[in-house]
Design an enzyme around this catalytic site. Structure first.
Site, PDB file in Angstrom:
ATOM      1  N   HIS A 410     -13.853  -8.448 -20.697  1.00 56.67           N
ATOM      2  CA  HIS A 410     -12.925  -7.216 -20.652  1.00 56.67           C
ATOM      3  C   HIS A 410     -11.353  -7.579 -20.819  1.00 56.67           C
ATOM      4  CE1 HIS A 410     -10.966  -3.947 -17.894  1.00 56.67           C
ATOM      5  NE2 HIS A 410     -11.621  -3.217 -18.928  1.00 56.67           N
ATOM      6  N   HIS A 411     -11.006  -6.745 -21.602  1.00 57.94           N
ATOM      7  CA  HIS A 411      -9.683  -6.697 -22.185  1.00 57.94           C
ATOM      8  C   HIS A 411      -8.855  -5.346 -22.059  1.00 57.94           C
ATOM      9  CE1 HIS A 411     -10.515 -10.024 -25.376  1.00 57.94           C
ATOM     10  NE2 HIS A 411     -10.651 -10.491 -24.330  1.00 57.94           N
ATOM     11  N   HIS A 480     -12.439   1.744 -24.801  1.00 61.61           N
ATOM     12  CA  HIS A 480     -12.103   2.578 -24.189  1.00 61.61           C
ATOM     13  C   HIS A 480     -10.783   3.012 -24.156  1.00 61.61           C
ATOM     14  CE1 HIS A 480     -15.609   2.850 -20.652  1.00 61.61           C
ATOM     15  NE2 HIS A 480     -16.065   2.097 -21.791  1.00 61.61           N
ATOM     16  N   GLU A 505     -16.784   7.529 -14.546  1.00 58.26           N
ATOM     17  CA  GLU A 505     -15.868   7.072 -13.304  1.00 58.26           C
ATOM     18  C   GLU A 505     -15.208   8.366 -12.889  1.00 58.26           C
ATOM     19  OE1 GLU A 505     -13.531   4.974 -16.160  1.00 58.26           O
ATOM     20  OE2 GLU A 505     -12.088   6.554 -16.790  1.00 58.26           O
TER      21      GLU A 505
HETATM   22  C1  NOJ Z   1     -10.558   2.955 -17.796  1.00 60.91           C
HETATM   23  C2  NOJ Z   1     -11.935   2.545 -18.230  1.00 60.91           C
HETATM   24  O1  NOJ Z   1     -12.424   3.696 -18.862  1.00 60.91           O
HETATM   25  C3  NOJ Z   1     -12.482   2.164 -17.024  1.00 60.91           C
HETATM   26  O2  NOJ Z   1     -14.071   1.980 -17.376  1.00 60.91           O
HETATM   27  C4  NOJ Z   1     -11.968   0.852 -16.706  1.00 60.91           C
HETATM   28  O3  NOJ Z   1     -12.702   0.398 -15.584  1.00 60.91           O
HETATM   29  C5  NOJ Z   1     -10.594   0.906 -16.462  1.00 60.91           C
HETATM   30  N1  NOJ Z   1      -9.948   1.735 -17.296  1.00 60.91           N
HETATM   31  C6  NOJ Z   1      -9.876  -0.371 -16.086  1.00 60.91           C
HETATM   32  O4  NOJ Z   1      -9.811  -1.025 -17.388  1.00 60.91           O
HETATM   33 CA    CA Z   2     -11.319   5.881 -19.425  1.00 58.58          CA
END
Ligand code: NOJ
Ligand code: CA
Length: 703
Positions: A410-411, A480, A505
């Site tokens: 994850h970045h 994302h 989310e």
């Molecule tokens: C937004 C992303 O859509 C989400 O999946 C992620 O958990 C958060 N940013 C943190 O990077």
């Molecule tokens: Ca997002």
């Protein structure tokens, strides 16, 4: 166009009939015709007919430049080329892996005799839509500064429109259903859940989908967005639009080298909603794969992760401590809620290994999360290689691999792409050294530098370059807060996923209390037309957090959560819920374990925009089929003809569906799992609850 109607009415409608200033190109099946003409002022205009009726009225084409004379009028034809394209091609992964582009193309080169400058326009007519792109030759100025592109899309009636605002920063808005004349993007400004949002005019993002009174469906979008700004469509009248590119600080929209080919402007056109889903025009218009077969290091996959627990407030991305000259100070500030710990990661790895998931995403593993959102000074905060003290990347990846699983990297860049660019090589090299081949990147927040925007040319180049750089290190990318998909995964198959819309989310914390119940059946005919989405399906505990609207929740039944694995297009599918919520329902989890993710052929079998959608898909090298659906408000009986099954075979179908009394509001957990036999002569009859859905797995039991 008037002269054409006149000719047709006196019986002279032969296709090659073109006057000196009129040209046309028809789709191979003849249903779509693009007609081009020069106005008296020498403006280039086009119109489109579908089934003999005009669906795009005379619409002008051209450019305003800041450093050169405009390309708007005074044109004459300079030269013309026509050709038929029949190009079979393969996708590395996708809804369909074998495709054929069948288009007729008309290239018209226009000249402004006053100054000798030429503008080419390539028009394509396909059975599923039309497209055009500008071909700009070398200019004396060298690079051209585009003040704006002026490509019009004038609809022929006040169609039903399914849209989100043309936000320069983010696509994560709820969808709107209005008449075209009632589009009001500015009313969507400053949504409190969006860490960055910038809506400057009454424009919409693409894909935007229109439904005409007679049932014609049309979705306008773009393909092959390279070294240019994203296109929004600005409303210029009740049902007319002009392209309006995402801008930058100096007020201009893009700087293009010459010669230059713009992205394709395209519209999918069909008689019914499912015709939009069957289209592959966007992929047809992209360049062939330049990376070759990447399957040695990337395969479509299902993954779990330390993710939902942060969105649910159970744990945090940040560790809570402070750092002094590289040393983490145990000063009591560690709050003990950090999610990405060695112990927790091992728990997810064990869960993944036990249930056959390939990947474990871990967010919050690297330093910087104490200062990632809500700050202006976000440069230099994240570094993508430094772990928090309670996380050991090497050891965890070794542990994962010993169990046949891999970490997913994850970045989060916190929208500071210059910081990311400085560190990309190091970050991707660390992944390659650890045999990690998938990264989820993120760009939350107002873009830095100020004056650039997520969807402008500068960021388009950043996103594209990140994918190309990742390829050098055998890394596949799931972006994302991305630029929208325009089919580039045909060319660069390591661009395997993207968000680019409201994901799951929002069900945890959005001010609306969750995504609206029609969200998925709307995205099916809008956002999903632009390619894969990392929606992160599979919530089994539907109540989430309490928000301003009272209790937030996932506005669906469990049946729809199954359906999402077939309805949301993506070669990477998360099972996003917490291990404990899956362990509480092993019989439901079985569906997520069994559903495939690497498809050979996909068939949209039913749907209406914003109401419901159903897909049938068959995986690579398999005779099995998987069928799934998602429904909006109101129960509905579906009958799906199974004529795609092999004739003469009997299939055992395990169906995970809404129970007869299920309803997203009152009884969302009511699931019926049943096994029946089916054959190609039969129909699959399923009742979808209000907000419901289903997933079905069909294996042949006879040869
Ligand atoms: C937004 C992303 O859509 C989400 O999946 C992620 O958990 C958060 N940013 C943190 O990077
Ligand atoms: Ca997002």
């Amino acid at each position: 166009m008037k002269n054409w109607i006149l000719l047709a009415s006196i019986g002279l409608a032969f296709a090659s009939c073109e006057s000196a200033d009129e040209w046309s190109v028809q789709s191979p099946d003849g249903a779509i015709e693009v007609e081009v003409e020069l106005s008296e002022a020498g403006e280039i205009t086009y119109a489109v007919e579908f089934n003999g009726e005009e669906v795009i009225a005379d619409s002008k084409l051209g450019f305003d430049f800041a450093n050169a004379d405009d390309f708007l009028e005074g044109f004459e034809l300079y030269s013309k080329e026509e050709k038929s394209i029949n190009e079979p091609y393969q996708m590395q992964w996708g809804p369909n892996t074998e495709l054929v582009a069948e288009h007729n193309e008309l290239v018209l080169n226009f000249i402004q005799p006053a100054n000798g400058r030429i503008l080419g326009v390539a028009f394509r007519a396909a059975n599923d839509g039309y497209a055009f792109r500008y071909l700009i030759p070398s200019q004396d100025e060298g690079a051209l500064v585009v003040a704006n592109e002026r490509s019009e899309f004038n609809l022929t009636e006040d169609a039903a429109a399914h849209w989100i605002p043309g936000d320069w920063e983010i696509y994560e808005h709820p969808y709107n259903h209005t008449k075209t004349s009632e589009i009001d993007a500015l009313s969507k400004a400053n949504h409190p859940n969006l860490a960055s949002t910038h809506i400057v005019e009454n424009s919409v993002s693409t894909p935007v989908t229109f439904v005409y009174e007679n049932g014609t469906h049309m979705s306008i979008h773009e393909a092959a967005l390279v070294n240019y700004s994203g296109m929004t469509l600005l409303k210029t009248g009740d049902y007319s639009f002009v392209s309006s590119l995402v801008g930058r600080e100096d007020g201009n929209k893009a700087t293009i080298p010459t010669p230059f080919k713009t992205p394709w402007r395209m519209a999918i056109i069909g008689n019914e909603a499912t015709d939009l889903l069957a289209s592959h025009l966007m992929y047809d218009l992209n360049e062939p794969n330049v990376m070759g077969d990447i399957s040695e290091w990337f395969q479509p996959q299902k993954y779990v992760g330390i993710w939902w627990e942060m969105h649910m407030g159970k744990s945090t991305w940040d560790y809570g401590m402070t750092q002094d000259m590289g040393t983490w100070i145990q000063d009591g500030k560690e709050h003990g809620k950090h999610g990405a710990t060695n112990e927790n990661t091992r728990r997810y790895i064990d869960f993944a290994a036990e249930h056959g998931f390939s990947g474990v995403l871990v967010e919050g593993w690297n330093t910087g999360w104490e200062h990632w959102i809500g700050f202006d000074d976000r440069e230099g905060v994240f570094d993508f290689v430094t772990e928090y003290p309670d996380y050991d990347l090497d050891e965890l990846q070794k542990y994962a691999q010993s169990k046949g699983v891999s970490l997913v990297m994850h970045h989060e860049t916190s929208a500071a792409p210059r910081t990311y660019e400085q560190q990309m090589d190091t970050a991707y090299a660390l992944m390659q050294a650890n045999d990690i081949h998938l990264v989820k990147s993120g760009y939350v927040g107002p873009l830095l530098p100020k004056g650039e925007y997520h969807h402008g040319q500068w960021m388009v180049n950043h996103y594209n370059n990140a994918v190309l750089k990742a390829y050098d290190y055998q890394v596949a990318v799931n972006t994302h807060e991305p630029i929208k998909g325009t089919g580039l995964e045909r060319t660069w198959p390591n661009w395997v996923g993207r968000e680019g819309a409201r994901g799951q989310e929002f069900n945890a914390w959005s001010i609306e209390g969750g995504n609206y119940v029609d969200h998925i059946p709307t995205m099916a005919f809008t956002r999903f037309l632009s390619g894969p989405m990392d929606y992160t399906p599979g919530v089994f505990k539907l109540e989430t957090k309490s928000g301003p609207e009272g209790s937030n929740r996932v506005r669906s039944t469990i049946g729809q959560q199954f359906g999402l694995y077939l309805v949301v297009p993506s070669p990477i599918q998360m099972a996003c819920d917490l291990p404990e919520n899956y362990e509480a329902h092993p019989e439901w989890l079985q569906f997520i374990k069994d559903v495939a993710v690497d498809w050979e052929t996909s068939i949209p079998v039913a749907g209406e925009v914003g109401q419901f959608v159903a897909w049938a898909r068959t995986p690579k090298n398999s005779d099995s089929w998987y069928i799934g659906a998602a429904n909006a408000e109101g129960a509905r009986d579906l009958s799906i003809a199974l004529d795609f099954l092999d004739e003469g075979k009997t299939y055992e179908a395990t169906i995970y569906r809404d129970a007869d009394d299920a309803d997203w509001k009152t009884n969302p957990y009511a699931v019926t799992i049943e096994t029946i036999t089916l054959s190609s002569a039969e129909e699959l009859k399923v009742r979808l609850a209000s907000g419901g859905g289903f997933g079905a797995i069909l294996h042949p039991i006879t040869e």
